[in-house]
Scaffold this motif. Sequence first.
Motif, PDB file in Angstrom:
ATOM      1  N   GLY A 180      -1.989 -15.353   7.414  1.00 15.26           N
ATOM      2  CA  GLY A 180      -3.427 -15.160   7.600  1.00 15.26           C
ATOM      3  C   GLY A 180      -3.781 -14.207   8.716  1.00 15.26           C
ATOM      4  N   SER A 207      -3.696 -10.805   8.873  1.00 14.50           N
ATOM      5  CA  SER A 207      -4.534  -9.682   8.437  1.00 14.50           C
ATOM      6  C   SER A 207      -5.936 -10.141   8.081  1.00 14.50           C
ATOM      7  CB  SER A 207      -3.887  -8.975   7.242  1.00 14.50           C
ATOM      8  OG  SER A 207      -2.642  -8.408   7.601  1.00 14.50           O
ATOM      9  N   THR A 208      -6.046 -11.328   7.478  1.00 14.09           N
ATOM     10  CA  THR A 208      -7.372 -11.871   7.159  1.00 14.09           C
ATOM     11  C   THR A 208      -8.183 -12.100   8.424  1.00 14.09           C
ATOM     12  OG1 THR A 208      -6.485 -12.963   5.183  1.00 14.09           O
ATOM     13  CG2 THR A 208      -8.591 -13.772   6.033  1.00 14.09           C
ATOM     14  N   GLN A 258      -9.459  -8.777   9.684  1.00 11.84           N
ATOM     15  CA  GLN A 258     -10.561  -8.273   8.861  1.00 11.84           C
ATOM     16  C   GLN A 258     -11.860  -9.013   9.179  1.00 11.84           C
ATOM     17  OE1 GLN A 258      -8.614  -8.792   5.015  1.00 11.84           O
ATOM     18  NE2 GLN A 258      -8.508  -6.570   4.767  1.00 11.84           N
ATOM     19  N   LEU A 282     -14.565  -8.423   6.407  1.00 12.99           N
ATOM     20  CA  LEU A 282     -14.697  -9.654   5.632  1.00 12.99           C
ATOM     21  C   LEU A 282     -15.729 -10.544   6.308  1.00 12.99           C
ATOM     22  CD1 LEU A 282     -11.056 -10.776   4.672  1.00 12.99           C
ATOM     23  CD2 LEU A 282     -12.797  -9.805   3.172  1.00 12.99           C
ATOM     24  N   GLY A 308      -2.823 -19.934   6.908  1.00 12.73           N
ATOM     25  CA  GLY A 308      -4.251 -19.839   7.132  1.00 12.73           C
ATOM     26  C   GLY A 308      -4.808 -20.825   8.138  1.00 12.73           C
TER      27      GLY A 308
END
Length: 426
Positions: A23, A25-26, A29, A35, A180
Motif C-alpha cells: 500500500g 504507492s497508494t 497517491q 487519489l 494496506g
Amino acid sequence: MRDLSFQLQRGQALGVIGRNGAGKSTLLQLLCGTLTPTTGQLAVNGRIAALLELGAGFNLDFTGIENVYLNAAILGLTRSEIDARLDDILAYADIGDFVHQPVKHYSSGMFLRLAFAVVAHVNADVLIIDEALAVGDALFAQKCMRFLRNFREQGALLLVSHDIPSVTSLCDEALWLERGRMRMLGSAKNVTEAYLEAIYAEQQKVDGAGGDGAGDARTASPAPNAPAQSGAVDQYHDLRRELLLNSALRNDIELRPFTPDSRSFGSGKVKVDWVGIKDQQGRALAWLVGGEAVELEIRLHARAPVEQLITGFLFKDRLGQVLFGENTLLMQPQQDLSLQAGEQAVVRFRFHMPYLPSGDYGLSVGVAGGTQENHVQHHWLHEALSMTCVASHVTHGLMGVAMQDIVWEHGLPAPEQDEATEGSGS
C-alpha cells in the motif's frame, strides 16, 4: 487502506517500508492528491514536491529545459519563478548539453538528475521521495543525501524505500505497511529491525522475538561458563577508566554487560550464551578506548545437531546504521563448522576498535546455518552488547580508523618537470 493514522511535522522525516503490494504507492497517491480517500480524513499543509516514478511528469518528446518548465509548473512555480531558478536547476542537474535534447534519449541516471534538480529548487514544505534514489551514480546519490539532510531542518520528508540503511540514516520514525494496514509505527531503528526480523521468520519458518516453545531461542537455560568479574578485575577497570579519561585521544567507550534477554529470534537449534569484548590479555572489558586491539568473544552451544555454522556480528550506531561487521564464513570459507547436541563453541574476532564519535552504539550477533546466500538463523540477538562513547576527538564521519603513523616532511626541493611534458605547448 484501513487503520492508518500518523502525523508528520516540519523538521521530521518518516520512512515508509513494506513489501510490494503493501500500500505504499497508494499512500503516496493519496498524499499527493491523485487519489481521494473514500473514508477518513487527510490534511496536508503547505506545498508538496514529489519524486515518484522515474520520469513522472516529464514529456518524453520535450527537451530537458522544456521539461524543467513543465515539471516546475506542476509543482506550483510560476513562469517568473522558474526563469529565476533555471540556471541553478541546470547547474545542479549537471547533464551538460543534454538539456537541449529530448528526454526520451536520457539514461535513467540523467532522468533522476534533472527531476531531482527541479524538486530541490521549488522550496517545498513537504518532500516525498519514492525509491527514485536507487538509480544514478554514487556522487550524485551523495549530493541528493546531503540535500535531504538539509531539507529535514526546515521541511517534512517522507521517504518510501526498500533500502533499510537509507531509512535508518535519514528518518526519525518509520511506518511499516502490510496489506494496506499499519503494522507498526515507531522509531526507524525499532521498526526496521522488526520488519527484517519478520521477513526472516517468514522465509525460514522460524519463531520471532517473543515467541513460545522450543523454537524461541530466549527460552534456553542460563548461559554456562559466562565470565565473572572479580574484585581485582573491577579495580583494573577503575584504574583503566581513570587513565583513559586523561588520555589525549579522548575516545573513551563505556561497555555494558552482555544482555542475554535482548530481543532475539531464530530456530533455537543453537543459542548464544555470552558475548563480550576482551583485551589482548583475555580480560573482559567494561571500559575501552578507540584504536586499541580487542577481541570480540561469542560463546554458544548447540541444542540439536547443526552443520555449516556461520557466526557473525554487526556493529551499529544509535540509528541502527551498520558501521562494520564480519562473519566466520568470510574469514574461513573452506572450513565446515558443525556441532553436536550439547556441544559448546567459542568464536573470537580480533580487530582494532575504531574511533567513534560520542554517542550510543549496539552490537548484534547471530549464528546461522548454511551458506552466505541461503541460510537459516538459529539465534540472532539485537544489541547483545551496548556501549556509549563518552568522550571523542572524532568530529567528522561515522567513525575513524586508527592511524599507525602520520608523517609530514618539509624543506624538500621542488619536483623536476616531467620530461615527457616539456615542450608540450609547442
